[in-house]
Design an enzyme around this catalytic site. Sequence first.
Site, short mmCIF file in Angstrom:
data_model
loop_
_atom_site.label_atom_id
_atom_site.label_comp_id
_atom_site.label_asym_id
_atom_site.label_seq_id
_atom_site.Cartn_x
_atom_site.Cartn_y
_atom_site.Cartn_z
N ASN A 162 0.87 -1.18 0.00
CA ASN A 162 0.00 0.00 0.00
C ASN A 162 0.91 1.23 0.00
O ASN A 162 1.43 1.63 1.04
CB ASN A 162 -0.89 -0.05 1.25
CG ASN A 162 -1.86 1.12 1.31
OD1 ASN A 162 -1.80 2.04 0.48
ND2 ASN A 162 -2.75 1.10 2.28
N ARG A 203 -12.74 15.78 7.73
CA ARG A 203 -13.49 16.15 6.52
C ARG A 203 -14.92 16.50 6.87
O ARG A 203 -15.52 15.87 7.73
CB ARG A 203 -13.50 14.98 5.52
CG ARG A 203 -12.15 14.57 5.01
CD ARG A 203 -12.31 13.51 3.92
NE ARG A 203 -11.04 12.90 3.59
CZ ARG A 203 -10.83 11.58 3.52
NH1 ARG A 203 -11.82 10.74 3.76
NH2 ARG A 203 -9.65 11.13 3.21
N HIS A 226 -13.16 3.01 -0.01
CA HIS A 226 -13.18 1.96 1.03
C HIS A 226 -13.80 0.67 0.48
O HIS A 226 -14.29 -0.17 1.24
CB HIS A 226 -14.02 2.37 2.26
CG HIS A 226 -13.45 3.49 3.06
ND1 HIS A 226 -14.23 4.44 3.66
CD2 HIS A 226 -12.17 3.81 3.38
CE1 HIS A 226 -13.45 5.30 4.31
NE2 HIS A 226 -12.19 4.94 4.15
N ARG A 244 -2.53 -2.10 -3.53
CA ARG A 244 -3.74 -1.30 -3.34
C ARG A 244 -3.65 -0.11 -4.29
O ARG A 244 -2.64 0.61 -4.30
CB ARG A 244 -3.82 -0.80 -1.90
CG ARG A 244 -4.97 0.14 -1.72
CD ARG A 244 -5.04 0.68 -0.32
NE ARG A 244 -6.22 1.52 -0.20
CZ ARG A 244 -6.23 2.70 0.39
NH1 ARG A 244 -5.13 3.18 0.95
NH2 ARG A 244 -7.33 3.41 0.45
N GLU A 300 -8.23 -5.33 4.97
CA GLU A 300 -8.05 -5.00 3.55
C GLU A 300 -6.86 -5.75 2.96
O GLU A 300 -6.89 -6.17 1.81
CB GLU A 300 -7.89 -3.49 3.40
CG GLU A 300 -9.20 -2.77 3.68
CD GLU A 300 -9.05 -1.28 3.89
OE1 GLU A 300 -9.27 -0.54 2.95
OE2 GLU A 300 -8.73 -0.88 5.03
#
Length: 398
Positions: free
Chosen positions: A8, A240, A181, A92, A385
């Site tokens: 990743n 955010r 996601h 990823r 993940e």
Amino acid sequence: MKSVLVINAGSSSLKYQLIDIEDKKVIAKGLCERIGIADSLMSYKPHDGDKVEIKRDMKNHEEAIALVLDTLVDAKIGVIPDMSGIAAVGHRVVHGGEKFADSVLIDDGVIEAIRECIPLGPLHNPANLMGIEGCRAVMPDVPMVAVFDTAFGQSMEPKTYMYGLPYEAYEKYGIRRYGFHGTSHRYVTGRALALLNKPDAKVISCHLGNGSSVSCSIGGRCVDTSMGLTPLEGLPMGTRCGSIDPAIVPYLMDRAGMSAKEVDAYMNKKSGMLGISGVSSDFRDLWAAANEGVERAKLALSMFALAVKKYIGAYAAEMNGVDAIVFTAGVGENDRGVRELVLKGLDYLGAEADFEYNLSCPRGVETDISQNHSKVKIFVIPTDEEMAIANDTAALAL
Ligand code: ADP
């Protein structure tokens, strides 16, 4: 033993895990930091040994991956005798645009297509490409697979992914809902289908972490998801703002004299839990402050939980029902208080939580926090993940 290396890559960091694909076990993992910056260092943790930190110059991702490989085969602290122990590499990749609805074996064409998606993922895709190209340079004969964060959302219908802008915004600029996601939502949804023993189940998955999104799916196919063209849409998150009236953007530019870039940073880095509470983006800090009576911390937590609840209601309506609600990621897996706020008052939907068990259930394992008679099951499922990427990589490359 057959193992898959999962990468990743960020712009100056690179997370890695070596996974034994037969036993589904992590053999070693770690993180390279400050790549291309002074004082770069790598952490490394073999499954049966202590974590070590290696300070070594890493000018680029290629050097970082070379150091990862050297360490994995090191005579003293390594976990595999030689490079032949790595059968494939899974990467990823954040944005696959409309080009990738599934994971894919990487070739020149795929690399080009990921490059073409850079305007959609300007922060992440260039870094992901550096990881891919770095691996290619040091292990040219090992097959590689790209796993996209956006792939899960590609099964959404146009009525779901289109925005109410002129159609040309979609045609000319690719402006639509993509969702993120996806690897996590797909993984925990797959686990929920298995736990329910119902392959066509309707599932609402709540990935609540620093970045948060809610997704719904029928039989593992995504129907809708809260993040949009970018990860800014949907729930208010750590820093955010989530969904707001779009007219706030020009209003801020006019009133506060901000540039487009400044508004972007305001909404992505200074808003959400941090901006509302004035305390922190970390939910542990928010609860500590709330318990001391800090009103704005309480407000941030209640805004977050209400936003999750509204998505659950909307998605149940969209799917004409729901069989399971899943909580995952840092907040979803650990924050019992947020789960309680979300789950209170969902009995109209047939989702009845066991609130006592919610407070006492073990962490880090899959568990059912609904009451026995609850029509809708409520699961806490740790996301993984890396394992999902390793599984896709093995399926395509081995
Ligand atoms: P991301 O991958 O988006 O960076 P994670 O899924 O790792 O985020 O979630 C990180 C967040 O999870 C932290 O910011 C923190 O707010 C929250 N978190 C982690 N552990 C706990 C805990 N024990 N209780 C409450 N919140 C927690």
